[in-house]
Design an enzyme around this catalytic site. Structure first.
Site, PDB file in Angstrom:
ATOM      1  N   ASP A 141       0.830  -1.204   0.000  1.00  7.39           N
ATOM      2  CA  ASP A 141       0.000   0.000   0.000  1.00  7.39           C
ATOM      3  C   ASP A 141       0.866   1.257   0.000  1.00  7.39           C
ATOM      4  OD1 ASP A 141      -2.368   1.446   0.028  1.00  7.39           O
ATOM      5  OD2 ASP A 141      -2.510   1.460   2.220  1.00  7.39           O
ATOM      6  N   CYS A 195     -19.164 -13.857  -4.308  1.00  7.37           N
ATOM      7  CA  CYS A 195     -20.107 -12.931  -3.674  1.00  7.37           C
ATOM      8  C   CYS A 195     -21.557 -13.291  -3.994  1.00  7.37           C
ATOM      9  CB  CYS A 195     -19.830 -11.490  -4.132  1.00  7.37           C
ATOM     10  SG  CYS A 195     -18.431 -10.716  -3.310  1.00  7.37           S
ATOM     11  N   CYS A 198     -25.328 -11.602  -2.914  1.00  2.86           N
ATOM     12  CA  CYS A 198     -25.256 -10.849  -1.645  1.00  2.86           C
ATOM     13  C   CYS A 198     -24.939  -9.373  -1.896  1.00  2.86           C
ATOM     14  CB  CYS A 198     -24.177 -11.453  -0.755  1.00  2.86           C
ATOM     15  SG  CYS A 198     -23.962 -10.603   0.830  1.00  2.86           S
ATOM     16  N   CYS A 205     -23.156   0.317   4.047  1.00  3.54           N
ATOM     17  CA  CYS A 205     -22.301   1.507   3.986  1.00  3.54           C
ATOM     18  C   CYS A 205     -23.052   2.732   4.523  1.00  3.54           C
ATOM     19  CB  CYS A 205     -21.843   1.755   2.560  1.00  3.54           C
ATOM     20  SG  CYS A 205     -20.769   3.199   2.405  1.00  3.54           S
ATOM     21  N   CYS A 221     -16.787   7.878   0.980  1.00  2.00           N
ATOM     22  CA  CYS A 221     -16.314   6.825   1.886  1.00  2.00           C
ATOM     23  C   CYS A 221     -15.745   7.431   3.171  1.00  2.00           C
ATOM     24  CB  CYS A 221     -15.244   5.998   1.177  1.00  2.00           C
ATOM     25  SG  CYS A 221     -14.504   4.722   2.207  1.00  2.00           S
ATOM     26  N   CYS A 248     -13.426   3.138   8.560  1.00  2.00           N
ATOM     27  CA  CYS A 248     -14.768   2.577   8.707  1.00  2.00           C
ATOM     28  C   CYS A 248     -14.709   1.112   8.327  1.00  2.00           C
ATOM     29  CB  CYS A 248     -15.759   3.324   7.821  1.00  2.00           C
ATOM     30  SG  CYS A 248     -17.439   2.660   7.875  1.00  2.00           S
TER      31      CYS A 248
END
Length: 353
Positions: A141, A195, A198, A205, A221, A248
């Protein structure tokens, strides 16, 4: 099969064994072709979903082309390391308590950049000790690297609808790291998507930032608002942030695959300085020296003291109306920073309605 292929296959197997010995839960290998992901990334940038993260646009397609970032790269070794801190206060309990501060679980312990970079370097040293000098560069990152796409291609998991990597065996509570290398290693089989139908993360969020499956508008976000954004948080989004002052986790907390997640065995990722259960007023009372002391070695320090107070001011505006919360906000009403004063004034206006 010739001896070179046999040697490469054995080296790949050894790399995975060495990686696990260094604390990684999984190691994968892929080639550098991410052309399939380029159109989606270009469209994401075109829509401005990266917000003020100008470096995303500045680096452009270099993110999707490893050999342009590091010439000579033939393979990418990907690694994941579990981070969910053991013995931390339950996330849901903190989020539901408006007087306490919620900090994303990944940031409760030592800065992951330092931990993963160190381990990846040790892995490279181990490889070099066995094959001699080779070309490589370590990332976590920290550069224009398409981590999720590379991890999916190397078999570590798939890109979830929240755009994070998901694993059938480990959910999503883990960090990713990469080694760009010139070693001609055999590649792993890419992961399939699981996924299905779903949409739990999209519904969960708080700010509606997951605007479509596999597409996040960073400008909405909470992680972006509390960490990447350096200016004023849009007033219409502030009430939706609740008590989330750094990051979050809602899209992960609701994900069914995280029932398979594992607690981290890394001492470095254990919660420090009571960050998993601190009150908003306590953290708002820190002076800059206390902030520096309590975030030493933490990823939190990167946002700086001013944004720290900004974020907590918003959370206090969303907190229960009590004399103590009002007094805490009033104590910062004349803060030297215009950014802090603005958010404190907003929070005070909420309490004085």
């Amino acid at each position: 099969m010739n001896s070179d292929l046999l040697d490469s296959a054995q080296l790949a197997a050894d790399i995975k064994t060495w990686g696990k010995a260094l604390g990684f839960q999984s190691i994968g290998i892929c080639d550098t072709d991410l052309s399939h992901a380029e159109p989606g990334f270009a469209a994401w940038l075109e829509q401005g979903f990266h917000g003020e993260m100008d470096y995303m646009a500045r680096h452009g397609m270099k993110r999707m082309r490893p050999s342009e970032l590091v010439p000579g790269t033939a393979r990418v070794i990907t690694a994941r390391m579990d981070y969910f801190p053991p013995d931390s206060q339950p996330a849901a309990t903190i989020i539901e308590d408006g007087s306490r501060a919620f900090i994303s679980r990944y940031a409760l312990g030592r800065d992951y950049h330092k931990v993963l970079r160190g381990r990846l370097q040790q892995l490279c040293d181990r490889i070099a000790a066995n094959v001699g000098e080779f070309g490589y560069r370590v990332f976590t990152d920290s550069a224009p690297v398409a981590e999720v796409e590379l991890a999916q291609k190397s078999g570590l998991g798939w890109k979830g609808k929240h755009t994070l990597l998901l694993s059938r065996e480990a959910g999503s509570w883990f960090f990713l790291g990469e080694i760009y290398t010139d070693l001609p290693l055999p590649v792993d089989v890419p992961s399939d998507n699981h996924c299905g139908t779903c949409t739990a993360c999209i519904s969960a969020c708080p700010t509606g930032a997951i605007v479509a499956p596999y597409q996040v508008d960073a400008r909405r976000c909470i992680s972006y608002l509390t960490i990447e954004l350096k200016g004023s948080i849009p007033p219409d989004l502030r009430p939706m942030m609740g008590n989330r002052i750094y990051g979050c986790d809602d899209c992960q907390l609701c994900c069914p695959w995280n029932r398979f997640a594992h607690l981290s065995a890394e001492p470095d990722f254990q919660a420090r300085h009571g960050l998993d259960n601190a009150s908003l007023r306590e953290m708002f009372s820190w002076d800059e020296a206390a902030f520096e002391a309590n975030t030493t070695g933490s990823a939190i320090r990167r946002i700086g003291y001013e944004c720290w107070l900004r974020n907590i001011a918003v959370a206090l505006g969303n907190a229960p109306h009590t004399p103590e919360n009002l007094a805490a906000l009033e104590s910062r009403a004349g803060h030297p920073s215009a950014l802090v004063r603005e958010h404190v004034a907003w929070a005070l206006a909420i309490h004085r309605r």
